[in-house]
Scaffold this motif. Structure first.
Motif, PDB file in Angstrom:
ATOM      1  N   ALA A  81      14.167  20.837   3.275  1.00 32.69           N
ATOM      2  CA  ALA A  81      15.029  19.729   3.675  1.00 32.69           C
ATOM      3  C   ALA A  81      16.100  20.196   4.657  1.00 32.69           C
ATOM      4  CB  ALA A  81      15.674  19.096   2.438  1.00 32.69           C
ATOM      5  N   GLU A  82      16.731  21.327   4.359  1.00 35.48           N
ATOM      6  CA  GLU A  82      17.778  21.864   5.230  1.00 35.48           C
ATOM      7  C   GLU A  82      17.217  22.267   6.589  1.00 35.48           C
ATOM      8  OE1 GLU A  82      20.296  23.539   1.390  1.00 35.48           O
ATOM      9  OE2 GLU A  82      18.881  24.833   2.456  1.00 35.48           O
ATOM     10  N   TYR A  83      16.072  22.902   6.567  1.00 35.74           N
ATOM     11  CA  TYR A  83      15.437  23.353   7.814  1.00 35.74           C
ATOM     12  C   TYR A  83      15.047  22.171   8.685  1.00 35.74           C
ATOM     13  CZ  TYR A  83      11.503  24.913  10.742  1.00 35.74           C
ATOM     14  OH  TYR A  83      10.640  25.124  11.785  1.00 35.74           O
ATOM     15  N   PHE A  84      14.351  21.199   8.113  1.00 40.68           N
ATOM     16  CA  PHE A  84      13.885  20.078   8.914  1.00 40.68           C
ATOM     17  C   PHE A  84      15.042  19.197   9.377  1.00 40.68           C
ATOM     18  CE2 PHE A  84       9.796  21.047   6.749  1.00 40.68           C
ATOM     19  CZ  PHE A  84       9.067  21.298   7.901  1.00 40.68           C
ATOM     20  N   PHE A  85      16.059  19.034   8.542  1.00 40.92           N
ATOM     21  CA  PHE A  85      17.241  18.277   8.971  1.00 40.92           C
ATOM     22  C   PHE A  85      17.903  18.961  10.162  1.00 40.92           C
ATOM     23  CE2 PHE A  85      21.912  17.415   8.345  1.00 40.92           C
ATOM     24  CZ  PHE A  85      21.878  16.147   8.910  1.00 40.92           C
ATOM     25  N   ALA A  86      17.987  20.289  10.137  1.00 43.51           N
ATOM     26  CA  ALA A  86      18.568  21.041  11.254  1.00 43.51           C
ATOM     27  C   ALA A  86      17.765  20.850  12.538  1.00 43.51           C
ATOM     28  CB  ALA A  86      18.652  22.525  10.904  1.00 43.51           C
ATOM     29  N   HIS A  87      16.497  20.449  12.390  1.00 48.47           N
ATOM     30  CA  HIS A  87      15.647  20.208  13.556  1.00 48.47           C
ATOM     31  C   HIS A  87      15.473  18.714  13.845  1.00 48.47           C
ATOM     32  CE1 HIS A  87      14.632  24.463  12.937  1.00 48.47           C
ATOM     33  NE2 HIS A  87      14.241  24.458  14.193  1.00 48.47           N
ATOM     34  N   GLY A  88      16.355  17.888  13.286  1.00 47.54           N
ATOM     35  CA  GLY A  88      16.387  16.479  13.665  1.00 47.54           C
ATOM     36  C   GLY A  88      15.621  15.525  12.784  1.00 47.54           C
TER      37      GLY A  88
END
Length: 381
Positions: free
Chosen positions: A68-75
């Motif tokens: 979740a954190e990774y994908f949120f950081a990528h938009g």
């Protein structure tokens, strides 16, 4: 860099097959009038996710908060964290919410609903909550006819608010063929619709009615009453899915590139540098009609040797054998020969590797980095 020079074992992604699989599911969901919310747990890569999703911001599904954190950081903003929320993860979820991520959580009991509601109130951070439904006795969730369903909905209050219901037809992984998978899908859909009707009568509107598993999504004829479909391994497929009749072996987009390092001539074995550390220990096909060992063997181009499997494995050694037990002539696979191994379980094989070597028309076209693990990106004492 090419398939003859990269270090082995290496994780290969066939771009043409992967793209075709992704487009199939997008088209299928569009034709059936339901939103696709792909599961990103298999790929764990933003490049991978962009091909799966219907927009750059989602919707999508994750199985860890690290994802979740990774994908949120990528938009990617519209997420469901599709594992029952636990007390130790409350703060991490609300940190994502406070940062602007529209992440939704799931739960299946009153105790968690009460604790999470109190925590959201304490932190003054709103968060949507879905109730997980057990449609087939596979794993966790509330039985569709249980009194707990309404009690849990009542326990979600304050800043935590009820947003809908979610299920996973996990028993579809025991189905073989189109008819059996369709029956599982109908049960999955009908279980959700029944729960939504019960909740509506009790005064709770289900904004999200979420179903999902690859076997049911592939063979679905109608998702009437369901708002979205979550599935993940369809984009790669694997030998378990092939064993269920959900795909063919030729549609599998993931493989492990290995190199022959020796032979056991008297046993007829071919030894490679691809052991269970690179393939995973998953033996999901062992319970199916055809046991594929640790994986099916292909040549370097991906052409399948139907009579060859990885029969056993050690940490860094794979042992290729013939299905019928006859001996392999070492001359057929001399030292230095490069081969591909198709996975029993794509998610498990991919989890062993930090990147995909993306292959297009037999050539390495790109490298896609992937994440893994459960912890926050940066840790210190």
């Amino acid at each position: 860099m090419d398939l003859n020079t990269i270090q082995t074992p290496a994780l290969l992604l066939d771009l043409n097959k992967f793209t075709a699989n992704c487009e199939f599911m997008k088209d299928k969901c569009s034709r059936l009038g339901v939103q696709l919310r792909p599961h990103l747990k298999t790929g764990k890569s933003i490049n991978f996710a962009k091909a799966q999703m219907t927009s750059a911001s989602g919707p999508a599904t994750v199985s860890t908060l690290a994802e979740a954190e990774y994908f949120f950081a990528h938009g990617v903003n519209d997420l469901i964290y599709a594992v029952g929320i636990s007390l130790g993860k409350f703060d991490r979820v609300l940190a994502l919410r406070s940062a602007g991520c529209d992440v939704k959580v799931i739960l299946d009991n009153v105790e968690t609903a009460v604790m999470f509601s109190q925590y959201c109130d304490q932190k003054k951070v709103p968060c949507p909550v879905l109730i997980e439904i057990d449609c087939d006795g596979h794993r966790s969730g509330v039985k569709p006819d249980s009194d707990d369903l309404i009690e849990i909905a009542r326990a979600i209050k304050g800043e935590a608010y009820f947003a809908g219901i979610l299920t996973h037809a996990g028993d579809s992984y025991k189905c073989v063929g189109e008819q059996a998978c369709q029956k599982a899908q109908e049960n999955e859909r009908d279980s959700l619709v029944r729960c939504a009707d019960r909740l509506k009568k009790a005064g709770f509107e289900c904004r999200i009615i979420s179903a999902g598993s690859t076997p049911t999504a592939v063979f679905a004829k109608s998702w009437e009453g369901v708002t979205e479909v979550r599935c993940g391994v369809y984009c790669l497929f694997d030998l378990v899915m092939a064993g269920l009749g959900v795909c063919t072996k030729e549609q599998i987009a993931l493989s492990l590139l290995v190199e022959v390092i020796g032979h056991q001539k008297e046993k007829g074995w071919v030894i490679t540098d691809g052991g269970w550390m690179s393939m995973s220990r998953d033996r999901g096909t062992s319970a199916q009609a055809v046991d594929q060992g640790y994986g099916v063997v292909c040549d370097i181009s991906g052409k399948i040797y139907d009579d060859l499997i990885v029969g056993s494995a050690n940490q860094e050694h794979g042992i290729i054998v013939r299905r019928d037990g006859s001996l392999i002539d070492p001359k057929d696979f001399p030292v230095g020969t490069r081969l591909r191994i198709l996975p029993n379980h794509a998610c498990a094989m991919a989890a062993q590797h930090p990147q995909y070597f993306v292959v297009k028309d037999g050539k390495i076209d790109a490298i896609w980095n992937r994440i893994y693990g459960w912890q926050p990106k940066e840790l210190s004492l």
